[in-house]
Design a protein around this motif. Structure first.
Motif, PDB file in Angstrom:
ATOM      1  N   UNK A  31       0.791  -1.221   0.000  1.00 39.60           N
ATOM      2  CA  UNK A  31       0.000   0.000   0.000  1.00 39.60           C
ATOM      3  C   UNK A  31       0.819   1.265   0.000  1.00 39.60           C
ATOM      4  N   UNK A  32       2.138   1.144   0.198  1.00 40.38           N
ATOM      5  CA  UNK A  32       2.983   2.338   0.204  1.00 40.38           C
ATOM      6  C   UNK A  32       3.105   2.908  -1.199  1.00 40.38           C
ATOM      7  N   UNK A  33       3.333   4.205  -1.255  1.00 43.22           N
ATOM      8  CA  UNK A  33       3.493   4.905  -2.523  1.00 43.22           C
ATOM      9  C   UNK A  33       4.886   4.653  -3.092  1.00 43.22           C
ATOM     10  N   UNK A  34       4.967   4.500  -4.399  1.00 44.99           N
ATOM     11  CA  UNK A  34       6.234   4.481  -5.124  1.00 44.99           C
ATOM     12  C   UNK A  34       6.297   5.789  -5.916  1.00 44.99           C
ATOM     13  N   UNK A  35       7.222   6.651  -5.545  1.00 49.15           N
ATOM     14  CA  UNK A  35       7.359   7.982  -6.165  1.00 49.15           C
ATOM     15  C   UNK A  35       8.748   8.104  -6.779  1.00 49.15           C
ATOM     16  N   UNK A  36       8.821   8.091  -8.102  1.00 50.56           N
ATOM     17  CA  UNK A  36      10.120   8.240  -8.770  1.00 50.56           C
ATOM     18  C   UNK A  36      10.541   9.700  -8.710  1.00 50.56           C
ATOM     19  N   UNK A  37      11.763   9.923  -8.271  1.00 50.38           N
ATOM     20  CA  UNK A  37      12.275  11.275  -8.047  1.00 50.38           C
ATOM     21  C   UNK A  37      13.157  11.750  -9.201  1.00 50.38           C
ATOM     22  N   UNK A  38      13.184  13.064  -9.381  1.00 46.09           N
ATOM     23  CA  UNK A  38      14.052  13.772 -10.340  1.00 46.09           C
ATOM     24  C   UNK A  38      14.456  12.896 -11.531  1.00 46.09           C
ATOM     25  N   UNK A  39      13.493  12.514 -12.377  1.00 46.60           N
ATOM     26  CA  UNK A  39      13.782  11.516 -13.424  1.00 46.60           C
ATOM     27  C   UNK A  39      14.745  11.985 -14.498  1.00 46.60           C
ATOM     28  N   UNK A  40      15.048  13.303 -14.564  1.00 43.42           N
ATOM     29  CA  UNK A  40      15.998  13.785 -15.581  1.00 43.42           C
ATOM     30  C   UNK A  40      17.223  14.441 -14.959  1.00 43.42           C
ATOM     31  N   UNK A  41      17.534  14.133 -13.717  1.00 41.17           N
ATOM     32  CA  UNK A  41      18.626  14.807 -13.019  1.00 41.17           C
ATOM     33  C   UNK A  41      19.951  14.081 -13.229  1.00 41.17           C
ATOM     34  N   UNK A  42      20.551  14.259 -14.411  1.00 40.09           N
ATOM     35  CA  UNK A  42      21.868  13.675 -14.673  1.00 40.09           C
ATOM     36  C   UNK A  42      21.873  12.174 -14.457  1.00 40.09           C
ATOM     37  N   UNK A  43      22.932  11.660 -13.808  1.00 43.62           N
ATOM     38  CA  UNK A  43      23.044  10.231 -13.540  1.00 43.62           C
ATOM     39  C   UNK A  43      22.071   9.761 -12.469  1.00 43.62           C
ATOM     40  N   UNK A  44      21.425  10.698 -11.755  1.00 45.34           N
ATOM     41  CA  UNK A  44      20.438  10.333 -10.749  1.00 45.34           C
ATOM     42  C   UNK A  44      19.062  10.097 -11.366  1.00 45.34           C
ATOM     43  N   UNK A  45      18.923  10.417 -12.660  1.00 40.75           N
ATOM     44  CA  UNK A  45      17.623  10.416 -13.291  1.00 40.75           C
ATOM     45  C   UNK A  45      17.257   9.084 -13.922  1.00 40.75           C
ATOM     46  N   UNK A  46      16.130   8.539 -13.517  1.00 39.22           N
ATOM     47  CA  UNK A  46      15.644   7.256 -14.035  1.00 39.22           C
ATOM     48  C   UNK A  46      15.430   7.314 -15.545  1.00 39.22           C
ATOM     49  N   UNK A  47      14.800   8.379 -16.029  1.00 37.34           N
ATOM     50  CA  UNK A  47      14.545   8.481 -17.470  1.00 37.34           C
ATOM     51  C   UNK A  47      15.840   8.725 -18.244  1.00 37.34           C
ATOM     52  N   UNK A  48      16.776   9.449 -17.657  1.00 34.57           N
ATOM     53  CA  UNK A  48      18.089   9.592 -18.296  1.00 34.57           C
ATOM     54  C   UNK A  48      18.776   8.242 -18.426  1.00 34.57           C
ATOM     55  N   UNK A  49      18.806   7.480 -17.331  1.00 35.34           N
ATOM     56  CA  UNK A  49      19.526   6.213 -17.317  1.00 35.34           C
ATOM     57  C   UNK A  49      18.895   5.170 -18.235  1.00 35.34           C
ATOM     58  N   UNK A  50      17.583   5.279 -18.463  1.00 33.88           N
ATOM     59  CA  UNK A  50      16.895   4.343 -19.355  1.00 33.88           C
ATOM     60  C   UNK A  50      16.678   4.938 -20.741  1.00 33.88           C
ATOM     61  N   UNK A  51      17.302   6.101 -21.010  1.00 24.94           N
ATOM     62  CA  UNK A  51      17.289   6.722 -22.342  1.00 24.94           C
ATOM     63  C   UNK A  51      15.878   6.897 -22.886  1.00 24.94           C
ATOM     64  N   UNK A  52      14.953   7.344 -22.043  1.00 23.91           N
ATOM     65  CA  UNK A  52      13.603   7.634 -22.532  1.00 23.91           C
ATOM     66  C   UNK A  52      13.697   8.760 -23.549  1.00 23.91           C
ATOM     67  N   UNK A  53      13.088   8.530 -24.701  1.00 23.61           N
ATOM     68  CA  UNK A  53      13.122   9.491 -25.801  1.00 23.61           C
ATOM     69  C   UNK A  53      12.591  10.848 -25.348  1.00 23.61           C
TER      70      UNK A  53
END
Length: 836
Positions: free
Chosen positions: A566-588
């Motif tokens: 039931x806990x929330x999953x909140x992805x943080x700063x997805x485009x923040x350099x090497x910290x960014x999930x979308x950067x690391x997965x090369x989201x277009x």
């Protein structure tokens, strides 16, 4: 300290007698069996089977077995303890000697690989007169066909506080290594350090000097530092080897440590003495910067300061003493033919009592900030002592939080801009004041609520303290959050669940501020995500945090949901350099059409405002979110401060306002609050407030049907007088189709209203957006270093969407029907957005 009862796959078990016969009488060598074999508090990292060496002056502890998990200073996961140095400190005092140094780290482009040694033993071939030597060896191999053998040699010099380290990586495969950066993992378990390296001014001083409680550490990198974007070694052909050399030093005296460093690096150094006058504090900080480059060549925390000896290369320097609350600076020349004695004197201080009320005289909980007007410097109120905490510390601290009876502060004599605030719901009160040595008049700041927020709860879901890499203590974090008008906060230190309840009770804020226990699951090169609420489990690693080690997000999400259903999953700063999930997965970046395999979007929230700034990584994250909406991936957004400090990193900027029917209920209906977040019944903002209705239905976060394709949209955007607006926009399926300029001449900058009928031809996601061009300074103290609006903090707000079914089929059909297409790394265009 707890010890495991069994040896975890130990590669080395050496008895004391065997070790003594092998290494000679210079070292007493002991195989650790339990806590009694170590000085009290020496190493929280030790386990049974580890090797403790004592030369009569210094202790060194080596890990001899793999560890399930070892964490760093900031609670980042790290699992390679075998063959690493896990403790170093004086043998005659009880001090914390925690250290992690020696594990190989290979980084190819944007991915780091940590190697676990498979063998660690004494080096019988080393000449006894050179000292005691150990060898750690391991191998690396990956799916790309790259293979390497790694060998690290530690040479300990008895009585000298010196360890020489040579680590060699050899390409033993058939595939060349490209873009390789090779190093040894180092964490001093102390974030207070300086590095005097400068490519032109001090090219041979690539060294980190850490001041730990009771002693100093120095790590010298003997290899030439890479320049620009170059990697070290960069390319490694089959059969080729690269050798990394470094020296680790320990000394109880900073000057003696620096003298050894300068001698090793064959650099001329000059001794100088700094005297401190008229300062009555318990400790101060001395910083010595090279005048032209600003390079720090000395930094130290001084207890009961009277004078401090320093050793620096000849040159012109700026001495800075933080004599809390005064900052004293002097430009000096340090030369071999001079006495080099300098005096830093604290200026006279005046006392000032400050209070915050509303116009009826009622107490208002807020903050007061003091900004020096030249030549007066801004004050620097005493931060947490970083040597005591071992953590980060506040480099800027010029705000205070008066209580109901006010607060007496000491300030250096001079002139200031003093301002009181309590978040974006309140006006501000600024005063230009002069502080003198004699009696100063009491100051009352009057701020009234100017934006009513019925049905809304202010929430900051991302903050840090000294429990990980934040700078304020838990108590100071609570005070700062309460003063910004935040009603609910999530405790989200890296990989640890923190209990704020004891500090809330001590501060008398229980019931006034709700803290939801959680943590920021932090896995380097993969992602950072918050999960809350979490159960606090004392005795478990990280008080119940998951083991944050994985190569992809999915197992981390699954572990979090299993541990706290039931806990929330909140992805943080997805485009923040090497910290960014979308950067690391090369989201277009153009339309979210493609991404690397492994992009898991089974999440509850996406953080699109991280900190107060709209531009750079936040702007990219907002566009990503709109692209995902267009592809039918509906993830509610949140805004967070990700505050690691207070001043120039204020909590609550940005924040999330959550629609809740009974928002003043005490205690908070946490279940209803979490449900509203998951439904997107919220908007994000660093100042403006957006009220948004479609066909009379309160929005956002709703689904509705408009069979005739027409909807009536009602907009009201409000803001405190210090929050200026320029445009209000309606975003339809990712396009800013309708833009309303806000005309400052009609006085509508802080209260905008508009009703409009919108004709739709397809199912549509509608969001509202408000922007301004005048910055939020000085309430948000970080200013533009370049003078560009993009580097400053303009007002911004964005709502979650209303989803409108136009064709009447009972669902939202996105305009883009194709889902995100996975592509191989070789085919993906990897464009990483920088954080700032």
């Amino acid at each position: 300290m707890r010890m495991t009862r069994h040896l975890l796959g130990a590669a080395l078990v050496v008895s004391t007698m065997t070790a003594l016969s092998l290494f000679g009488a210079e070292f007493a060598v002991k195989t650790v069996q339990g806590p009694d074999d170590l000085p009290s508090g020496f190493s929280a990292l030790a386990r049974r089977g580890d090797l403790l060496l004592d030369d009569g002056r210094w202790l060194a502890l080596f890990g001899t077995s793999p560890r399930t998990l070892v964490v760093t200073t900031g609670n980042y996961p790290y699992g390679q303890a075998m063959g690493s140095l896990l403790g170093l400190g004086p043998s005659d005092r009880e001090v914390c000697g925690d250290l992690t140094f020696g594990a190989p780290a290979l980084r190819f482009k944007n991915k780091t690989h940590y190697v676990t040694y498979s063998r660690f033993n004494g080096n019988k071939n080393a000449p006894p007169e050179e000292g005691v030597s150990f060898i750690a060896a391991g191998a690396f191999a990956d799916k790309e066909g790259r293979k390497a053998d790694i060998r690290t040699v530690y040479l300990l010099h008895p009585g000298k506080g010196r360890i020489d380290i040579i680590s060699t990586i050899k390409n033993v495969g058939r595939v060349p290594f490209e873009d390789l950066s090779y190093g040894l993992f180092f964490d001093a378990y102390n974030r207070y350090y300086f590095n005097p390296y400068h490519e032109k001014r001090f090219p041979r001083l690539n060294v980190r000097v850490h001041q730990k409680k009771g002693f100093h550490l120095g790590l010298i990198d003997l290899n030439p530092a890479p320049t620009g974007d170059a990697r070290r070694p960069g390319r490694l052909s089959p059969g080729e080897a690269f050798e990394l050399r470094s020296i680790l030093l320990i000394d109880s005296c900073a000057v003696d440590l620096l003298r050894t460093i300068y001698q090793i690096r064959e650099e001329t150094a000059v001794r100088a003495s700094v005297l401190f006058h008229d300062y009555d504090g318990d400790w101060t900080e001395l910083i010595v910067r090279e005048a032209v480059t600003g390079t720090i060549v000395f930094r130290g925390i001084l207890e009961n300061p009277a004078h401090q000896e320093i050793l620096v290369p000849p040159g012109v320097y700026r001495l800075q003493a933080n004599m809390y609350p005064a900052v004293v600076e002097e430009l000096v020349e340090i030369a071999p033919d001079k006495k080099n004695i300098f005096t830093l004197t604290s200026p006279p201080l005046g006392k000032l009592k400050v209070r915050i009320t509303d116009s009826r005289g009622n107490f208002v909980r807020g903050k007061i900030s003091f900004l020096g007007i030249a030549p007066t410097q801004s004050p620097y109120f005493e931060p947490e002592n970083p040597v005591e905490t071992g953590r980060s510390w506040e480099g800027n601290k010029n705000s205070c939080f008066p209580g109901r009876d006010g607060l007496t502060v000491r300030l250096p004599v001079g002139t200031y801009l003093a301002g009181a605030s309590r978040g974006p719901e309140y006006a501000i009160d600024d005063k230009v004041i002069e502080v003198v040595k004699e009696k100063n008049r009491d100051l009352v700041f009057v701020i009234d609520r100017v934006v009513e927020t019925p049905g809304l709860v202010s929430f900051d879901p991302h903050l840090h303290t000294t429990r990980s890499d934040g700078r304020p203590s838990v108590a100071e974090r609570i005070r700062s959050v309460a003063a910004e008008g935040i009603e609910v906060m999530a405790a989200t230190d890296h990989n640890i669940v923190t209990d704020y309840a004891p500090d809330l009770d001590k501060l008398g804020l229980a019931g006034k501020l709700t803290v939801i226990p959680g943590c920021e699951v932090t896995t380097p090169d993969v992602l950072h995500f918050n999960t809350y609420p979490m159960e606090i489990r004392p005795g478990e690693l990280g008080n119940g945090a998951i083991h944050a080690i994985a190569d992809s997000a999915s197992p981390l999400f699954a572990a979090s949901r299993k541990k706290n259903p039931g806990a929330i999953i909140q992805v943080n700063h997805p485009r923040a350099g090497d910290l960014g999930y979308f950067n690391n997965l090369a989201l277009d970046l153009e339309s979210a059409a493609t991404a690397l395999p492994g992009l898991d979007l089974d999440i509850d929230l996406l953080e699109v405002l991280n900190g107060p700034h709209y531009y750079y990584s936040n702007q990219a994250a907002i566009e990503d979110w709109l692209h995902l909406l267009n592809r039918g991936t509906v993830i509610p957004i949140v805004g967070s401060s990700d505050s690691h400090g207070i001043d120039r990193g204020e909590p609550g900027y940005s924040r999330t306002y959550v629609y809740l029917a009974d928002e003043k209920q005490t205690p908070l209906d946490q279940e209803a609050f979490i449900a509203a977040l998951k439904k997107g019944r919220s908007f994000v903002t660093n100042g403006p407030f957006i009220a948004f209705e479609v066909d009379g239905h309160p929005a956002p976060g709703h689904f509705m049907t408009a069979r005739d394709g027409q909807v009536d949209v009602s907009l009201r955007v409000r803001g405190a007088p210090w929050v200026d607006l320029d445009e209000v926009r309606l975003i339809l399926n990712g396009e800013r189709r309708i833009v309303f300029p806000v005309n400052p001449e009609d006085g509508a900058t802080d209260d905008f209203e508009q009703e409009i009928r919108v004709t739709l031809t397809e199912d549509t996601a509608i969001c509202a957006e408000a922007v301004g061009a005048k910055t939020l300074f000085p309430v948000v103290q970080r200013f533009s270093g370049t003078g560009s609006i993009e580097d400053s903090t303009p007002p911004y707000a964005l709502t979650n969407p209303v989803l409108i079914d136009v064709d009447g089929n009972g669902r939202f059909d996105p305009p883009l029907t194709e889902k995100i297409r996975p592509v191989d790394a070789g085919d993906a265009e990897i464009r990483k957005v920088s954080r700032h």
